[in-house]
Design an enzyme around this catalytic site. Structure first.
Site, short mmCIF file in Angstrom:
data_model
loop_
_atom_site.label_atom_id
_atom_site.label_comp_id
_atom_site.label_asym_id
_atom_site.label_seq_id
_atom_site.Cartn_x
_atom_site.Cartn_y
_atom_site.Cartn_z
N ALA A 1 0.85 -1.18 0.00
CA ALA A 1 0.00 0.00 0.00
C ALA A 1 0.89 1.24 0.00
O ALA A 1 2.13 1.12 -0.02
CB ALA A 1 -0.90 -0.01 1.23
N LYS A 2 0.25 2.38 0.10
CA LYS A 2 1.00 3.65 0.01
C LYS A 2 2.13 3.73 1.02
O LYS A 2 3.19 4.27 0.75
CB LYS A 2 0.04 4.82 0.24
CG LYS A 2 -0.78 5.17 -0.98
CD LYS A 2 -1.13 6.66 -1.01
CE LYS A 2 -2.04 6.97 -2.18
NZ LYS A 2 -3.48 6.92 -1.81
N ARG A 3 1.88 3.16 2.22
CA ARG A 3 2.90 3.28 3.27
C ARG A 3 4.22 2.62 2.87
O ARG A 3 5.25 2.85 3.48
CB ARG A 3 2.38 2.71 4.59
CG ARG A 3 2.04 1.25 4.52
CD ARG A 3 1.54 0.67 5.83
NE ARG A 3 0.86 -0.58 5.55
CZ ARG A 3 -0.44 -0.71 5.33
NH1 ARG A 3 -1.21 0.36 5.37
NH2 ARG A 3 -0.97 -1.88 5.06
N HIS A 4 4.19 1.78 1.84
CA HIS A 4 5.42 1.12 1.40
C HIS A 4 6.11 1.88 0.26
O HIS A 4 7.00 1.36 -0.38
CB HIS A 4 5.11 -0.31 0.95
CG HIS A 4 4.50 -1.15 2.03
ND1 HIS A 4 3.21 -1.61 1.98
CD2 HIS A 4 5.01 -1.58 3.21
CE1 HIS A 4 2.94 -2.29 3.09
NE2 HIS A 4 4.01 -2.28 3.84
N GLY A 5 5.66 3.10 0.01
CA GLY A 5 6.26 3.89 -1.07
C GLY A 5 5.35 3.88 -2.29
O GLY A 5 4.27 3.28 -2.26
#
Ligand code: GLU
Length: 319
Positions: free
Chosen positions: A247-251
């Site tokens: 998801a976004k939190r992984h870049g």
């Protein structure tokens, strides 16, 4: 005999990222290898979560990667009456009922246990309470959702990839929503109506949807389509270093973002191919070159971890 058929069914709730691109590649490879027909279906019913123009971006990203399909795109938002007719049939047959409970009320219900996916199992508050959606609105004071009544039974199916699963549907899943209070058909209903009507024989998707399968089998049966239940194939997801779904939190792992940063589709394809169990050198030229080398049994049985080395490898220029 009818030609087997599968579908790519993206939701335009965001851009295609490495995780869903990898599932689509596996789906595409399996289809092309076996001569199945493929259709593209855009699952754009989830109103507030749908992003404008994300459907076009999805199509562009899939094409950039070199994937194609034989039919579509078909948009679920153009098919609302078909879903509504199915819900009417289920109401008429006593398989579904109107429910005026809010999400909060369901969560607060003291005795409500938690289902396999962590959501609350609906305690059945509105079951047998209203004889029509109109009377639910009048007596309950709120526009009702429609829930499917699961009854006490177990559903077993054998997945092409991850074997046999059995669910005690009432205890583990509970009555589930098939039409939301705003009258939008819910995912479970739309997907079954579509897969049945489009003659889908093989469903390949991420294993986050494994516990949707018993719900979908129940709907097939309730709609008198029990003989058309497809073969399911659930693949482990791509996760970040923290073990959580990409998801976004992984870049920024959107395909379009890599493309903008100059990454070639061949390079990206090579990473996705490795995640499908195909040993690949620095780049894979085209998806068609991978077809003969793909073996479902080589797909890793555990979640794929997207590591910083993978990101660095993607960004490095091949020698
Ligand atoms: N549209 C769903 C998703 O993007 C997939 C549904 C399915 O394959 O059944 O997660």
């Amino acid at each position: 005999m009818m030609r087997p058929l599968t579908r790519l069914a993206p939701s335009p709730t965001g851009a295609l990222h490495l995780g869903n691109a990898r599932t689509f590649l596996a789906n595409w490879l399996l289809a092309r290898q076996n001569g199945w027909k493929m259709l593209l279906r855009i699952e754009d019913l989830d109103g507030p979560r749908i992003k404008r123009a994300a459907d076009q971006q999805l199509v562009e990203d899939l094409r950039w990667l070199g994937l194609d399909w034989d039919e579509g795109p078909i948009y679920q938002s153009n098919r609302l009456e078909i879903y509504q007719a199915a819900v009417q049939q289920l109401l008429k047959d006593g398989m579904a009922y109107p429910c005026v409970c809010s999400r909060k009320e369901v969560e607060l219900a003291a005795s409500a246990p938690h289902s396999v996916d962590g959501a609350t199992v609906y305690p059945g508050t509105c079951r047998d309470k209203y004889d029509s959606p109109e009377s639910a609105l009048r007596l309950g004071g709120r526009a009702p959702a429609i829930r499917f009544h699961v009854r006490d039974q177990s559903i077993q199916f054998t997945d092409r990839f991850c074997g046999t699963h059995r669910f005690d549907v009432q205890r583990q899943l509970g009555d589930f929503v098939i039409t939301k209070a705003d009258r939008t058909p819910a995912y479970q209903l739309a997907v079954v109506v579509d897969d049945a009507e489009m003659n889908v024989t093989d469903v390949i998707r991420g294993d986050d949807l494994l516990d949707s399968t018993p719900r979908q089998i129940l709907l097939y049966r309730a709609l008198g389509l029990g003989a058309s239940v497809p073969t399911y194939c659930h693949l482990p997801l791509v996760v970040g270093m923290d073990g959580r779904r990409l998801a976004k939190r992984h870049g920024d792992t959107r395909l379009s973002a890599y493309r903008e940063r100059g990454v070639r589709p061949e390079r990206l394809l090579a990473l996705l191919a490795r995640w499908c169990g195909i040993e690949c050198a620095d780049q894979a030229s085209r998806p068609t070159d991978l077809v003969a080398r793909f073996r479902l049994e080589d797909v890793p049985g555990n979640p794929i971890i997207f590591r910083p080395e993978d990101e660095a490898w993607l960004m490095a220029v091949p020698q």
